[in-house]
Design a protein around this motif. Structure first.
Motif, PDB file in Angstrom:
ATOM      1  N   VAL A 188       0.923  -1.171  -0.026  1.00  0.00           N
ATOM      2  CA  VAL A 188       0.124  -0.135  -0.102  1.00  0.00           C
ATOM      3  C   VAL A 188       1.040   1.185  -0.057  1.00  0.00           C
ATOM      4  CG1 VAL A 188      -1.650   1.276   1.150  1.00  0.00           C
ATOM      5  CG2 VAL A 188      -1.774  -1.158   1.234  1.00  0.00           C
ATOM      6  N   ARG A 189       0.428   2.286  -0.757  1.00  0.00           N
ATOM      7  CA  ARG A 189       1.079   3.402  -0.788  1.00  0.00           C
ATOM      8  C   ARG A 189       0.072   4.678  -0.648  1.00  0.00           C
ATOM      9  NH1 ARG A 189       5.987   5.890  -2.718  1.00  0.00           N
ATOM     10  NH2 ARG A 189       6.812   3.783  -1.982  1.00  0.00           N
ATOM     11  N   GLN A 190       0.250   5.276   0.397  1.00  0.00           N
ATOM     12  CA  GLN A 190      -0.565   6.171   0.589  1.00  0.00           C
ATOM     13  C   GLN A 190      -0.406   7.605   0.165  1.00  0.00           C
ATOM     14  OE1 GLN A 190      -3.486   7.824   4.370  1.00  0.00           O
ATOM     15  NE2 GLN A 190      -1.340   7.077   5.148  1.00  0.00           N
ATOM     16  N   VAL A 191      -1.138   8.212  -0.645  1.00  0.00           N
ATOM     17  CA  VAL A 191      -0.748   9.589  -1.006  1.00  0.00           C
ATOM     18  C   VAL A 191      -2.027  10.543  -0.502  1.00  0.00           C
ATOM     19  CG1 VAL A 191      -0.680  11.014  -2.999  1.00  0.00           C
ATOM     20  CG2 VAL A 191       0.029   8.400  -3.206  1.00  0.00           C
ATOM     21  N   VAL A 192      -1.263  11.474  -0.002  1.00  0.00           N
ATOM     22  CA  VAL A 192      -2.261  12.636   0.706  1.00  0.00           C
ATOM     23  C   VAL A 192      -2.001  13.823  -0.207  1.00  0.00           C
ATOM     24  CG1 VAL A 192      -2.315  14.284   2.704  1.00  0.00           C
ATOM     25  CG2 VAL A 192      -1.515  11.932   3.127  1.00  0.00           C
ATOM     26  N   LEU A 193      -3.165  13.972  -0.527  1.00  0.00           N
ATOM     27  CA  LEU A 193      -3.193  15.300  -1.816  1.00  0.00           C
ATOM     28  C   LEU A 193      -3.278  16.495  -0.813  1.00  0.00           C
ATOM     29  CD1 LEU A 193      -5.838  13.906  -4.238  1.00  0.00           C
ATOM     30  CD2 LEU A 193      -3.384  13.794  -4.435  1.00  0.00           C
ATOM     31  N   ARG A 194      -2.486  17.476  -1.068  1.00  0.00           N
ATOM     32  CA  ARG A 194      -2.560  18.792  -0.297  1.00  0.00           C
ATOM     33  C   ARG A 194      -3.137  19.827  -0.838  1.00  0.00           C
ATOM     34  NH1 ARG A 194       3.427  18.341   1.186  1.00  0.00           N
ATOM     35  NH2 ARG A 194       3.529  19.259  -0.815  1.00  0.00           N
ATOM     36  N   VAL A 195      -4.053  20.514  -0.578  1.00  0.00           N
ATOM     37  CA  VAL A 195      -4.669  21.727  -1.131  1.00  0.00           C
ATOM     38  C   VAL A 195      -4.810  22.757  -0.046  1.00  0.00           C
ATOM     39  CG1 VAL A 195      -6.741  22.671  -2.308  1.00  0.00           C
ATOM     40  CG2 VAL A 195      -5.965  20.231  -2.632  1.00  0.00           C
ATOM     41  N   PRO A 196      -4.346  24.051  -0.383  1.00  0.00           N
ATOM     42  CA  PRO A 196      -4.460  25.215   0.724  1.00  0.00           C
ATOM     43  C   PRO A 196      -5.886  25.436   0.889  1.00  0.00           C
ATOM     44  CG  PRO A 196      -3.317  25.883  -1.155  1.00  0.00           C
ATOM     45  CD  PRO A 196      -3.805  24.537  -1.618  1.00  0.00           C
ATOM     46  N   GLU A 197      -6.410  25.695   2.325  1.00  0.00           N
ATOM     47  CA  GLU A 197      -7.727  25.807   2.792  1.00  0.00           C
ATOM     48  C   GLU A 197      -8.532  26.794   1.754  1.00  0.00           C
ATOM     49  OE1 GLU A 197     -10.255  27.060   6.787  1.00  0.00           O
ATOM     50  OE2 GLU A 197      -8.054  26.619   6.861  1.00  0.00           O
ATOM     51  N   PRO A 198      -8.094  27.895   1.463  1.00  0.00           N
ATOM     52  CA  PRO A 198      -8.978  28.763   0.610  1.00  0.00           C
ATOM     53  C   PRO A 198      -9.370  28.137  -0.406  1.00  0.00           C
ATOM     54  CG  PRO A 198      -7.106  30.155   1.406  1.00  0.00           C
ATOM     55  CD  PRO A 198      -6.962  28.789   1.750  1.00  0.00           C
ATOM     56  N   VAL A 199      -8.411  27.307  -1.351  1.00  0.00           N
ATOM     57  CA  VAL A 199      -8.662  26.724  -2.567  1.00  0.00           C
ATOM     58  C   VAL A 199      -9.576  25.586  -2.241  1.00  0.00           C
ATOM     59  CG1 VAL A 199      -7.617  25.320  -4.519  1.00  0.00           C
ATOM     60  CG2 VAL A 199      -6.404  27.198  -3.549  1.00  0.00           C
ATOM     61  N   LEU A 200      -9.264  24.642  -1.170  1.00  0.00           N
ATOM     62  CA  LEU A 200     -10.363  23.669  -0.787  1.00  0.00           C
ATOM     63  C   LEU A 200     -11.801  24.237  -0.642  1.00  0.00           C
ATOM     64  CD1 LEU A 200     -10.160  20.659   0.065  1.00  0.00           C
ATOM     65  CD2 LEU A 200      -9.573  21.186   2.292  1.00  0.00           C
ATOM     66  N   ARG A 201     -11.725  25.207   0.063  1.00  0.00           N
ATOM     67  CA  ARG A 201     -13.292  25.689   0.400  1.00  0.00           C
ATOM     68  C   ARG A 201     -14.018  26.212  -0.719  1.00  0.00           C
ATOM     69  NH1 ARG A 201     -14.715  25.648   5.472  1.00  0.00           N
ATOM     70  NH2 ARG A 201     -13.229  25.800   7.084  1.00  0.00           N
ATOM     71  N   ALA A 202     -13.005  26.817  -1.662  1.00  0.00           N
ATOM     72  CA  ALA A 202     -13.776  27.356  -3.306  1.00  0.00           C
ATOM     73  C   ALA A 202     -14.122  26.012  -3.938  1.00  0.00           C
ATOM     74  CB  ALA A 202     -12.551  28.099  -3.655  1.00  0.00           C
ATOM     75  N   ARG A 203     -13.321  25.021  -3.922  1.00  0.00           N
ATOM     76  CA  ARG A 203     -13.702  23.913  -4.622  1.00  0.00           C
ATOM     77  C   ARG A 203     -14.827  23.132  -4.132  1.00  0.00           C
ATOM     78  NH1 ARG A 203      -8.328  20.257  -5.303  1.00  0.00           N
ATOM     79  NH2 ARG A 203      -7.170  21.676  -6.636  1.00  0.00           N
ATOM     80  N   ILE A 204     -15.131  23.201  -2.876  1.00  0.00           N
ATOM     81  CA  ILE A 204     -16.325  22.572  -2.119  1.00  0.00           C
ATOM     82  C   ILE A 204     -17.524  23.476  -2.454  1.00  0.00           C
ATOM     83  CG2 ILE A 204     -17.567  22.403   0.128  1.00  0.00           C
ATOM     84  CD1 ILE A 204     -14.665  21.586   1.117  1.00  0.00           C
ATOM     85  N   ASP A 205     -17.358  24.585  -2.590  1.00  0.00           N
ATOM     86  CA  ASP A 205     -18.541  25.550  -2.908  1.00  0.00           C
ATOM     87  C   ASP A 205     -18.972  25.515  -4.354  1.00  0.00           C
ATOM     88  OD1 ASP A 205     -18.850  26.588  -0.416  1.00  0.00           O
ATOM     89  OD2 ASP A 205     -17.518  28.206  -0.790  1.00  0.00           O
ATOM     90  N   GLY A 206     -17.834  25.115  -5.362  1.00  0.00           N
ATOM     91  CA  GLY A 206     -18.112  25.206  -6.521  1.00  0.00           C
ATOM     92  C   GLY A 206     -18.600  23.661  -7.242  1.00  0.00           C
ATOM     93  N   ASP A 207     -18.581  22.643  -6.173  1.00  0.00           N
ATOM     94  CA  ASP A 207     -18.978  21.286  -6.577  1.00  0.00           C
ATOM     95  C   ASP A 207     -20.422  21.258  -6.290  1.00  0.00           C
ATOM     96  OD1 ASP A 207     -19.013  18.491  -6.703  1.00  0.00           O
ATOM     97  OD2 ASP A 207     -17.744  18.023  -5.230  1.00  0.00           O
ATOM     98  N   ASP A 208     -21.040  21.151  -7.780  1.00  0.00           N
ATOM     99  CA  ASP A 208     -22.415  20.929  -7.921  1.00  0.00           C
ATOM    100  C   ASP A 208     -22.932  19.494  -7.645  1.00  0.00           C
ATOM    101  OD1 ASP A 208     -22.732  23.617  -8.241  1.00  0.00           O
ATOM    102  OD2 ASP A 208     -22.642  23.504 -10.236  1.00  0.00           O
ATOM    103  N   ARG A 209     -21.969  18.291  -7.924  1.00  0.00           N
ATOM    104  CA  ARG A 209     -22.238  17.145  -7.717  1.00  0.00           C
ATOM    105  C   ARG A 209     -22.671  16.714  -6.679  1.00  0.00           C
ATOM    106  NH1 ARG A 209     -18.717  13.338 -10.915  1.00  0.00           N
ATOM    107  NH2 ARG A 209     -20.286  11.940 -10.527  1.00  0.00           N
TER     108      ARG A 209
END
Length: 175
Positions: free
Chosen positions: A100-121
């Motif tokens: 198993v190789r665990q890969v943690v995807l890092r995203v800055p908090e403001p970008v992350l929150r914008a993605r959440i807000d923009g995710d219509d699915r």
């Protein structure tokens, strides 16, 4: 081998998983969320999080391990915040002989929150995802320093193909 994509909700795990399956010959995707949805319909889930069900964690190990038999890479996009659950699942797979190789995807908090807000699915999960941002960033920050066979990859400011290429390159390096 299992490539476990971990990261905050909205970090792009599903998008990167699709791209990673294109980049890795014969790779297939396994999403334990489907198992969680099935268990949620079959039994009560205290607290509402199917990851709290021991059955979900056991079946995730069994099914992901089964998917990895035959030498084909398996890509698993699933947030695992609790250290004890990561240990139970990823450790369980390793004890069964599945790399198993665990890969943690890092995203800055403001970008992350914008993605959440923009995710219509996933609009129905928007509030829940926002409530878990701080915890996810705290739990997953520096995880590569604390857990073996874990790498952290930035998933912002470039396309999913570049992120997948970095992940593929990391698979050949020993942590």
């Amino acid at each position: 081998m299992i490539v476990w994509l971990n990261g905050a909700f909205g970090a792009g795990k599903t998008t990167v998983a699709r791209e990673l399956c294109r980049a890795l010959p014969a790779a297939r995707r396994f999403d334990p969320e489907w198992l969680g949805y099935a268990l949620r319909r079959a039994r009560p889930v205290p607290g509402g999080d199917y990851q709290d069900l021991a059955a979900w964690r056991r079946w995730t190990v069994r099914l992901a391990g089964l998917a990895a038999r035959g030498g084909r890479p398996v890509v698993v996009p699933m947030t695992l915040l609790r250290a004890d659950y990561r240990s139970e699942i990823l450790g369980g797979l390793r004890r069964r002989g599945t790399p198993v190789r665990q890969v943690v995807l890092r995203v800055p908090e403001p970008v992350l929150r914008a993605r959440i807000d923009g995710d219509d699915r996933e609009a129905g999960a928007r509030d829940w995802r926002h409530r878990h941002v701080a915890r996810a960033l705290a739990e997953l920050s520096g995880l590569a320093d604390r857990e073996s066979d874990t790498v952290e990859v930035d998933n912002h400011g470039r396309g999913p193909a570049a992120v997948a290429a970095e992940i593929v390159a990391s698979l050949t390096r020993v942590p």
